[in-house]
Design an enzyme around this catalytic site. Sequence first.
Site, mmCIF file in Angstrom:
data_model
loop_
_atom_site.group_PDB
_atom_site.id
_atom_site.type_symbol
_atom_site.label_atom_id
_atom_site.label_comp_id
_atom_site.label_asym_id
_atom_site.label_seq_id
_atom_site.Cartn_x
_atom_site.Cartn_y
_atom_site.Cartn_z
ATOM 1 N N ALA A 42 0.817 -1.210 0.000
ATOM 2 C CA ALA A 42 0.000 0.000 0.000
ATOM 3 C C ALA A 42 0.848 1.256 0.000
ATOM 4 O O ALA A 42 0.436 2.289 -0.534
ATOM 5 C CB ALA A 42 -0.937 -0.007 1.207
ATOM 6 N N THR A 43 2.044 1.198 0.587
ATOM 7 C CA THR A 43 2.921 2.374 0.582
ATOM 8 C C THR A 43 3.292 2.764 -0.841
ATOM 9 O O THR A 43 3.213 3.941 -1.219
ATOM 10 C CB THR A 43 4.190 2.110 1.409
ATOM 11 O OG1 THR A 43 3.835 2.019 2.792
ATOM 12 C CG2 THR A 43 5.207 3.233 1.237
ATOM 13 N N ASN A 52 -5.588 3.669 10.958
ATOM 14 C CA ASN A 52 -4.875 2.516 11.490
ATOM 15 C C ASN A 52 -4.632 2.576 13.001
ATOM 16 O O ASN A 52 -4.379 1.544 13.626
ATOM 17 C CB ASN A 52 -3.534 2.334 10.771
ATOM 18 C CG ASN A 52 -2.758 3.627 10.676
ATOM 19 O OD1 ASN A 52 -3.231 4.605 10.102
ATOM 20 N ND2 ASN A 52 -1.560 3.661 11.222
ATOM 21 N N ALA A 73 -2.050 -6.864 0.948
ATOM 22 C CA ALA A 73 -2.429 -8.212 1.366
ATOM 23 C C ALA A 73 -2.200 -8.476 2.848
ATOM 24 O O ALA A 73 -2.949 -9.237 3.468
ATOM 25 C CB ALA A 73 -1.653 -9.244 0.543
ATOM 26 N N HIS A 74 -1.189 -7.857 3.439
ATOM 27 C CA HIS A 74 -0.785 -8.310 4.776
ATOM 28 C C HIS A 74 -1.697 -7.830 5.895
ATOM 29 O O HIS A 74 -1.524 -8.222 7.054
ATOM 30 C CB HIS A 74 0.673 -7.924 5.062
ATOM 31 C CG HIS A 74 0.886 -6.497 5.468
ATOM 32 N ND1 HIS A 74 1.044 -6.118 6.784
ATOM 33 C CD2 HIS A 74 0.982 -5.366 4.743
ATOM 34 C CE1 HIS A 74 1.237 -4.809 6.850
ATOM 35 N NE2 HIS A 74 1.204 -4.325 5.628
ATOM 36 N N THR A 119 9.314 -7.374 -12.768
ATOM 37 C CA THR A 119 8.838 -8.758 -12.818
ATOM 38 C C THR A 119 7.837 -9.010 -11.705
ATOM 39 O O THR A 119 8.102 -8.725 -10.532
ATOM 40 C CB THR A 119 10.021 -9.729 -12.674
ATOM 41 O OG1 THR A 119 10.941 -9.507 -13.733
ATOM 42 C CG2 THR A 119 9.538 -11.177 -12.725
ATOM 43 N N CYS A 121 4.450 1.850 11.727
ATOM 44 C CA CYS A 121 5.309 2.683 10.883
ATOM 45 C C CYS A 121 5.807 3.912 11.613
ATOM 46 O O CYS A 121 6.642 4.644 11.115
ATOM 47 C CB CYS A 121 4.546 3.098 9.623
ATOM 48 S SG CYS A 121 4.120 1.690 8.582
#
Length: 410
Positions: free
Chosen positions: A75-76, A171, A220-221, A259, A351
């Site tokens: 997301a960052t 958050n 995802a995390h 990739t 963070c």
Amino acid sequence: MSPVIYLDYAATTPVDKAVAERMMSCLTLDGTFANPASRSHRPGWQAEQLVEAARIELAQLIDCSPIELVWTSGATEADNLAIQGVVRHAIRVRRKENPSASGTVHLITSVIEHKAVIDTCKALEREYADSALKVEVSWLTPDASGHISAEQVRAALRDDTVLVSIMHMNNELGSINDIAALAEEVAPHSALFHVDAAQSAGKLPLSMKSLAVDLLSCCAHKIYGPKGIGALYVRRSVKSRLDPMIHGGGHEGGLRSGTLATHQIVGFGEAARLAGEAMASDRLKLERQRKVLLAALSQLNGFTINGAEDPEAGALDACWPGILNVRFATLDAEALMLAMPAIALASGSACNSASLSASYVLRAIGLSEAEAAASVRISLGRMTTDDEVKRAAERITEVVSRMRPAASAV
């Protein structure tokens, strides 16, 4: 040694076993490990098929077209791509039209956004500070419950505004902004609307087909998937207003080269699928466990919920039940957590944990330095058991009761 009771789900979640199994099938020679961009052989095609299947799974979670999703490292990066991409494109276009263009490119955000948004906006302000065409940011202040209103956004919009960036769920507080109302204010304007949904995607229903949101970041995390993978939703009609940050190969429609990490993307897709299935039941469980915690902790003297209304008054639609930010008068949060090593809590967002200063989010909603330093975040998740909640409440009650006399004597 007893296992630690993990109550820091807002920082990150454990990977679901079903997700881990899907990821493992994409790592070794006997699995689907090839480069998804290698279209000259079957292993490459198979990897590409898995990537696109995961894209569909995430698209179904937030109700958008799969082609509107750009894979990122988290997301960052998605926040950076949205904010920098829009601003740099706007500046490039204005300079192309007039090489000596001057004035401002205006952004709107809030003072309690994630650092990925705040620091990106500040970096753009610094970068263009000595330029004829400057970047200017309007910083909105939330109310005492941690919400940004549609009226604030409406009042801040200007002719030169190119982007509004407001998070969906905070958050640290769990406060939930009314994204639909905010989007309605931005929609008639030429500015784009970006939402940081790192905490909310997979927990709250989201429909990009219904909401007037142009850009949305997720990862995802936070939903039992792997770290290191995220996505940026880019509405098809605004793709041309976004400049890429990473060049080299033209992957992801030219917006994000590199990739693709098949195993992480597959993990994100599976986590998104599971989140959609468990969304309603997850919330009901968290609401029940929140009530248990509040019933126990509210008996302690000096107990206060930060940024939330009276729990008896409801208002869970405006606050995520899985995040509780609380304090016990001015009992030092760090000392409290050190006294409970078997319970994993947080004194702020992960963070911001390297900083010795009190939470900027809590200070922004009106807490004093001492009150912010006394605050802890308790965040529950899908794998939190009722027994863990009960034992954590008992332990917190025991330690706070023991430490409060000492604190009062200081």
